[in-house]
Enzyme design. Structure first.
Site, PDB file in Angstrom:
ATOM      1  N   GLU A 198      41.180  24.897  -8.133  1.00 35.42           N
ATOM      2  CA  GLU A 198      40.912  23.745  -7.259  1.00 35.42           C
ATOM      3  C   GLU A 198      41.974  22.665  -7.447  1.00 35.42           C
ATOM      4  O   GLU A 198      42.416  22.027  -6.491  1.00 35.42           O
ATOM      5  CB  GLU A 198      39.515  23.195  -7.544  1.00 35.42           C
ATOM      6  CG  GLU A 198      38.429  24.178  -7.108  1.00 35.42           C
ATOM      7  CD  GLU A 198      37.028  23.669  -7.395  1.00 35.42           C
ATOM      8  OE1 GLU A 198      36.337  23.293  -6.446  1.00 35.42           O
ATOM      9  OE2 GLU A 198      36.648  23.646  -8.580  1.00 35.42           O
ATOM     10  N   ALA A 220      36.942  24.115 -15.218  1.00 37.45           N
ATOM     11  CA  ALA A 220      36.146  23.104 -15.928  1.00 37.45           C
ATOM     12  C   ALA A 220      35.729  23.653 -17.292  1.00 37.45           C
ATOM     13  O   ALA A 220      35.580  24.863 -17.458  1.00 37.45           O
ATOM     14  CB  ALA A 220      34.911  22.776 -15.106  1.00 37.45           C
ATOM     15  N   GLY A 256      37.948  25.377 -11.489  1.00 32.32           N
ATOM     16  CA  GLY A 256      38.545  24.046 -11.335  1.00 32.32           C
ATOM     17  C   GLY A 256      40.064  24.086 -11.469  1.00 32.32           C
ATOM     18  O   GLY A 256      40.765  23.251 -10.895  1.00 32.32           O
ATOM     19  N   GLU A 300      33.195  30.501 -10.154  1.00 34.54           N
ATOM     20  CA  GLU A 300      32.043  29.646 -10.469  1.00 34.54           C
ATOM     21  C   GLU A 300      30.716  30.321 -10.186  1.00 34.54           C
ATOM     22  O   GLU A 300      29.745  30.181 -10.933  1.00 34.54           O
ATOM     23  CB  GLU A 300      32.114  28.339  -9.655  1.00 34.54           C
ATOM     24  CG  GLU A 300      33.116  27.326 -10.170  1.00 34.54           C
ATOM     25  CD  GLU A 300      34.510  27.497  -9.609  1.00 34.54           C
ATOM     26  OE1 GLU A 300      34.837  28.614  -9.143  1.00 34.54           O
ATOM     27  OE2 GLU A 300      35.278  26.528  -9.644  1.00 34.54           O
TER      28      GLU A 300
HETATM   29  C1  LIG Z   1      26.803  16.631 -13.233  1.00 36.95           C
HETATM   30  C2  LIG Z   1      27.041  16.794 -11.764  1.00 36.95           C
HETATM   31  C3  LIG Z   1      28.398  16.438 -11.296  1.00 36.95           C
HETATM   32  C4  LIG Z   1      28.690  17.092  -9.960  1.00 36.95           C
HETATM   33  C5  LIG Z   1      30.128  17.361  -9.816  1.00 36.95           C
HETATM   34  C6  LIG Z   1      30.460  18.717 -10.294  1.00 36.95           C
HETATM   35  C7  LIG Z   1      31.845  18.804 -10.716  1.00 36.95           C
HETATM   36  C8  LIG Z   1      32.196  20.226 -10.970  1.00 36.95           C
HETATM   37  C9  LIG Z   1      33.618  20.298 -11.150  1.00 36.95           C
HETATM   38  C10 LIG Z   1      34.344  21.305 -10.906  1.00 36.95           C
HETATM   39  C11 LIG Z   1      33.891  22.646 -10.496  1.00 36.95           C
HETATM   40  C12 LIG Z   1      34.594  23.610 -11.292  1.00 36.95           C
HETATM   41  C13 LIG Z   1      33.898  24.401 -12.046  1.00 36.95           C
HETATM   42  C14 LIG Z   1      34.590  25.341 -12.942  1.00 36.95           C
HETATM   43  O1  LIG Z   1      35.789  25.411 -13.057  1.00 36.95           O
HETATM   44  S1  LIG Z   1      33.582  26.322 -13.836  1.00 36.95           S
HETATM   45  C15 LIG Z   1      34.672  27.344 -14.745  1.00 36.95           C
HETATM   46  C16 LIG Z   1      35.293  28.399 -13.905  1.00 36.95           C
HETATM   47  N1  LIG Z   1      36.087  29.271 -14.745  1.00 36.95           N
HETATM   48  C17 LIG Z   1      35.608  30.382 -15.274  1.00 36.95           C
HETATM   49  O2  LIG Z   1      34.495  30.783 -15.052  1.00 36.95           O
HETATM   50  C18 LIG Z   1      36.551  31.133 -16.176  1.00 36.95           C
HETATM   51  C19 LIG Z   1      35.807  31.583 -17.389  1.00 36.95           C
HETATM   52  N2  LIG Z   1      36.695  32.211 -18.342  1.00 36.95           N
HETATM   53  C20 LIG Z   1      37.128  33.469 -18.221  1.00 36.95           C
HETATM   54  O3  LIG Z   1      36.907  34.174 -17.272  1.00 36.95           O
HETATM   55  C21 LIG Z   1      37.931  34.010 -19.367  1.00 36.95           C
HETATM   56  O4  LIG Z   1      37.587  33.282 -20.500  1.00 36.95           O
HETATM   57  C22 LIG Z   1      39.464  33.927 -19.151  1.00 36.95           C
HETATM   58  C23 LIG Z   1      39.900  34.924 -18.053  1.00 36.95           C
HETATM   59  C24 LIG Z   1      39.946  32.547 -18.803  1.00 36.95           C
HETATM   60  C25 LIG Z   1      40.169  34.337 -20.488  1.00 36.95           C
HETATM   61  O5  LIG Z   1      39.673  35.591 -20.912  1.00 36.95           O
HETATM   62  P1  LIG Z   1      40.010  36.157 -22.372  1.00 36.95           P
HETATM   63  O6  LIG Z   1      41.445  36.057 -22.616  1.00 36.95           O
HETATM   64  O7  LIG Z   1      39.344  37.490 -22.451  1.00 36.95           O
HETATM   65  O8  LIG Z   1      39.314  35.160 -23.382  1.00 36.95           O
HETATM   66  P2  LIG Z   1      37.775  34.803 -23.606  1.00 36.95           P
HETATM   67  O9  LIG Z   1      36.978  35.073 -22.414  1.00 36.95           O
HETATM   68  O10 LIG Z   1      37.335  35.417 -24.876  1.00 36.95           O
HETATM   69  O11 LIG Z   1      37.875  33.203 -23.766  1.00 36.95           O
HETATM   70  C26 LIG Z   1      38.558  32.612 -24.878  1.00 36.95           C
HETATM   71  C27 LIG Z   1      37.753  31.416 -25.340  1.00 36.95           C
HETATM   72  O12 LIG Z   1      37.783  30.409 -24.297  1.00 36.95           O
HETATM   73  C28 LIG Z   1      36.437  30.051 -23.950  1.00 36.95           C
HETATM   74  N3  LIG Z   1      36.434  29.731 -22.516  1.00 36.95           N
HETATM   75  C29 LIG Z   1      36.930  30.446 -21.517  1.00 36.95           C
HETATM   76  N4  LIG Z   1      36.806  29.814 -20.347  1.00 36.95           N
HETATM   77  C30 LIG Z   1      36.222  28.629 -20.632  1.00 36.95           C
HETATM   78  C31 LIG Z   1      35.832  27.520 -19.839  1.00 36.95           C
HETATM   79  N5  LIG Z   1      36.058  27.469 -18.524  1.00 36.95           N
HETATM   80  N6  LIG Z   1      35.229  26.495 -20.457  1.00 36.95           N
HETATM   81  C32 LIG Z   1      35.022  26.494 -21.795  1.00 36.95           C
HETATM   82  N7  LIG Z   1      35.390  27.528 -22.614  1.00 36.95           N
HETATM   83  C33 LIG Z   1      35.979  28.574 -22.021  1.00 36.95           C
HETATM   84  C34 LIG Z   1      35.613  31.292 -24.286  1.00 36.95           C
HETATM   85  O13 LIG Z   1      34.271  30.975 -24.449  1.00 36.95           O
HETATM   86  C35 LIG Z   1      36.276  31.739 -25.565  1.00 36.95           C
HETATM   87  O14 LIG Z   1      35.822  30.852 -26.561  1.00 36.95           O
HETATM   88  P3  LIG Z   1      35.541  31.351 -28.025  1.00 36.95           P
HETATM   89  O15 LIG Z   1      34.534  32.455 -27.872  1.00 36.95           O
HETATM   90  O16 LIG Z   1      35.016  30.178 -28.743  1.00 36.95           O
HETATM   91  O17 LIG Z   1      36.853  31.870 -28.544  1.00 36.95           O
END
Ligand SMILES: CCCCCCCC/C=C\C/C=C/C(=O)SCCNC(=O)CCNC(=O)[C@H](O)C(C)(C)COP(=O)(O)OP(=O)(O)OC[C@H]1O[C@@H](n2cnc3c(N)ncnc32)[C@H](O)[C@@H]1OP(=O)(O)O
Length: 690
Positions: free
Chosen positions: A104, A61, A101, A124
């Site tokens: 998922e 997400a 997500g 998450e």
């Molecule tokens: C309102 C109520 C409704 C109820 C229903 C709820 C519905 C919920 C739905 C689904 C549940 C699912 C939830 C999720 O999926 S939460 C996200 C889970 N994923 C993560 O936590 C992954 C996070 N990211 C990482 O671990 C790393 O970024 C990486 C391994 C993917 C890549 O690592 P790396 O190459 O070292 O790069 P960076 O970490 O520097 O990231 C690059 C850049 O991308 C941005 N970023 C990374 N992940 C996300 C993301 N998930 N969302 C938004 N942005 C992301 C990161 O911030 C960097 O950005 P920049 O600094 O601007 O360059």
């Protein structure tokens, strides 16, 4: 955001395209609904493949959308349900990352294929939420409850490929198993709600039909959201990324200054820190020369590095990976001349300015003229160290945290003459070592250790006032700190601070005769830790300090009746009438001391923003991430309240200057307590020492 192309006649490939990590933003979700709907309807399509552009399936997400109304548009679980119900086979083609997500989505597909390097997991919980798009329901159905809990509650990646190294799921007594998991998570995650919610969601997968489980998953998500912890953890997540984007008043920035490559490095000193740093460099495949001053210390250091590398290798083997770092990539020497060709040196000898200056002066003559010279000091003046070299612009502080091969934090300390290229190279080295590097300015003790001062001071005063070490530690550990202040002092060694206080003339024979025991230069002073050191109670390594241990070097801290007796006698001697201090007050005094010093660090321009302080404290000092960080916590308490409490305390205790409210705090309160993301602007008007 999502596009379809056709393979042969019958396969539709839908590709998620949302750089940089293919997060499942609202527009991606809309794209998926559209493309999937069309492929499903098209009679010529017999099978559908879901993939991600640029070699990444999806990082899950879009975390930035969580606090926005975009979350309320088409839900990922609805998409997943549609995919799962499809009559056409759907295959997830996973490359790079399938996280949160993203995984998922893949779990909702009928089949999954992944390349060997993919990172697959449900992280998450690490940002304070739970996998609420069916992850807690589908994963237990795929791999069983014990394995699913391990992945969901700890936010771990799934094992890469080798299923043979997994335990076979067995669950004769599921309720007991889950109850035990809850108890364990409560202890391990100290106040973080997400891991508990994850377990409860998995419990629902066991007890209930799928659609009930999904409903429970959603409810748990919403109640987690209401705790405020997800917002705090997501702030911490983005802060860790933002600190890498350093800026400099001259206009130099992370994206316009190129780091130089570090092809070879050297480490001077093989004490605890040096060993960890050598191991860290070797793990990152950087050939390293390790230097000691005599043969015996060199041999001891070599054995210790070997043991650390073996331990690291064992960890990798357990994960089914092949270790790359070996002792062969480390060269041990007594001869400074061997450092003549290295790109970068890290000095890690003990904290003594005279010794460090001798070493830097020597380095300046033996190393090549463009070698970067780093010092692992935890608080000494970088400019003074740089002053003895021919190239002060190439000198920088790289403050590692112990154990250096494990702790993620690296404080990169810039001196007044440090060049932009040197900063960029040190920050980049941090990244290569897998650390979170934070650029800070040069002041005594830098950021992390500087904040510790007033915090430990308050902890000591609490003992004088009537508390015992275990009372104070319990309150801070219940708040979520990895360790209370007294257990922390015992672990770090009480003698470290004692020696520094002796050097400053606060204790020992440099104290002017007639100085009152509990005063220095007219201010309140607690001699308690000095008194412990005077009788050799240095902490864990001595088997006794604020606690007693099973043996010198033992880890199991037990309240010590001797300490109780000592404190009672001390209070009697100084005619202090002990009074009960309630837990709220203990917490308030320790935390507010930290917060106030945090504001001072900001107003002095030593850290460039509140996020920098929070990243340092979360990653180096065990502050609970589910509370965001010290400064984030202050923003949730409200600056007006923080100011009020500090004001009251300082009025009653004018002899404790560390609690005098910081100018920046007053300024923020005066402008109505703006949100934390606006604090930088307020700091901007003050002098920037970075
Ligand atoms: C309102 C109520 C409704 C109820 C229903 C709820 C519905 C919920 C739905 C689904 C549940 C699912 C939830 C999720 O999926 S939460 C996200 C889970 N994923 C993560 O936590 C992954 C996070 N990211 C990482 O671990 C790393 O970024 C990486 C391994 C993917 C890549 O690592 P790396 O190459 O070292 O790069 P960076 O970490 O520097 O990231 C690059 C850049 O991308 C941005 N970023 C990374 N992940 C996300 C993301 N998930 N969302 C938004 N942005 C992301 C990161 O911030 C960097 O950005 P920049 O600094 O601007 O360059």
């Amino acid at each position: 955001m999502a596009a379809t192309r056709r393979l042969s006649h019958s396969v539709a490939v839908i590709t998620i395209n949302n750089p940089p990590v293919n997060a499942l933003s609202s527009s991606v979700r809309h794209g998926l609904v559209k493309e999937f709907g069309e492929a499903s309807k098209d009679p010529s399509v017999k099978a559908i493949v879901l993939s991600g552009a640029s070699g990444k399936f999806s990082a899950g997400a879009d975390i930035r959308e969580f606090s926005t109304s975009a979350m309320k548009t088409v839900s990922l679980e609805d998409i997943n349900a549609t995919i799962e119900a499809s009559r056409k086979p759907v295959v997830a083609a996973i490359e790079g990352v399938a996280l949160g997500g993203g995984l998922e989505l893949a779990l909702a597909c009928h089949y999954r294929v992944a390349n060997a390097q993919s990172r697959v997991g449900l992280p998450e919980v690490l940002i304070g939420i739970l996998p609420a798009a069916g992850g807690t329901q589908r994963l237990p159905r795929l791999i069983g409850v014990p394995a699913a809990l391990d992945v969901i509650v700890r936010g771990r990646d799934l094992d890469k490929r080798r299923l043979s190294i997994n335990h076979v799921p067995s669950n004769p007594n599921m309720e007991y198993f889950l109850d035990t998991a809850v108890e364990k998570a409560k202890k391990q995650f100290r106040g973080a709600q997400a891991p508990i919610a994850c377990i409860e969601a998995v419990r629902a997968s066991v007890q209930k039909p799928y659609h009930h489980g999904i409903e429970k998953e959603r409810q748990l998500f919403l109640s987690l959201w209401a705790t405020g912890q997800p917002q705090a953890q997501q702030y911490a997540f983005f802060s860790e990324r933002n600190v890498g984007k350093w800026t400099h008043p001259s206009g130099g920035r992370w994206d316009n200054v190129k780091p130089k490559p570090v092809r070879t490095a050297a480490v001077i000193g093989l004490g605890t820190m040096g060993r960890g740093i050598v191991t860290s460099l070797a793990k990152a495949n950087i050939p390293v020369i390790a230097l000691e001053q005599d043969a015996q210390q060199l041999e001891t250091g070599k054995k210790a590095v070997n043991a650390l590398l073996e331990r690291e290798a064992e960890k990798l083997v357990k994960q089914g990976l092949t270790p790359a770092a070996t002792l062969a990539s480390v060269c041990f020497t007594l001869d400074f001349a061997e450092l003549s060709a290295v790109d970068l040196v890290i000095e890690a000898v003990y904290e003594n300015m005279k010794l460090k200056k001798e070493i830097f002066s020597k380095l300046s003559s033996v190393c090549k003229p463009d070698a970067f010279l780093c010092t692992n000091t935890s608080g000494l003046d970088i400019d003074e160290i740089a002053s003895v070299t021919n190239h002060p612009d190439l000198v920088i502080g790289t403050h590692f945290f112990s154990p250096a091969n494990i702790m993620r934090l690296l404080e990169v300390v810039r001196g007044h003459q440090t060049s932009l290229t040197t900063i960029a190279t040190a920050m980049n080295l941090g990244k290569i070592l897998g650390k979170v590097a934070v650029l800070v300015g040069n002041c005594p003790l830098f950021v992390g250790n500087r904040l510790l001062g007033p915090y430990l001071e308050q902890a000591n005063y609490l003992l004088e006032d009537g508390c015992y070490p275990e009372d104070v530690d319990k309150v801070l550990e219940d708040f979520g700190f990895a360790m209370g202040p007294f257990r922390m002092m015992d672990l770090a060694g009480l003698d470290v601070g004692w020696r520094s206080r002796m050097e400053k003339g606060l204790t020992g024979n440099k104290v002017p005769p007639g100085t009152p025991a509990r005063q220095r230069q007219g201010y309140r002073y607690s001699p308690l830790p000095d008194m412990l050191c005077e009788i050799g109670r240095y902490g864990q390594k001595a088997g006794k300090g604020w606690y007693q241990y099973e043996k010198p070097g033992g880890r199991f801290a037990q309240p010590d009746p001797w300490v109780k007796d000592f404190l009672q006698k001390y209070r009697e001697t100084h005619q202090i009438r002990p009074r009960p201090v309630n837990p709220e007050l203990i917490l308030e005094r320790c935390l507010y001391a930290l917060i106030n010093e945090g504001f001072r660090v900001l107003e002095d321009g030593i850290a460039s923003g509140p996020e920098d302080i929070d990243v340092i404290y979360n990653n180096g000092y065990g502050f609970p991430k589910h509370r965001g960080g010290i400064m984030y916590h202050a923003s949730t308490l409200g600056v007006a309240k923080v100011l009020d409490v500090l004001d009251t305390y300082y009025r009653e205790n004018p002899d404790v200057p560390s609690m005098k409210p910081a100018f920046l705090l007053k300024k923020l309160a005066a402008v109505g307590g703006p949100p934390l993301k606006e604090w930088r602007t307020q700091v901007g008007s003050l002098v920037n020492k970075l």
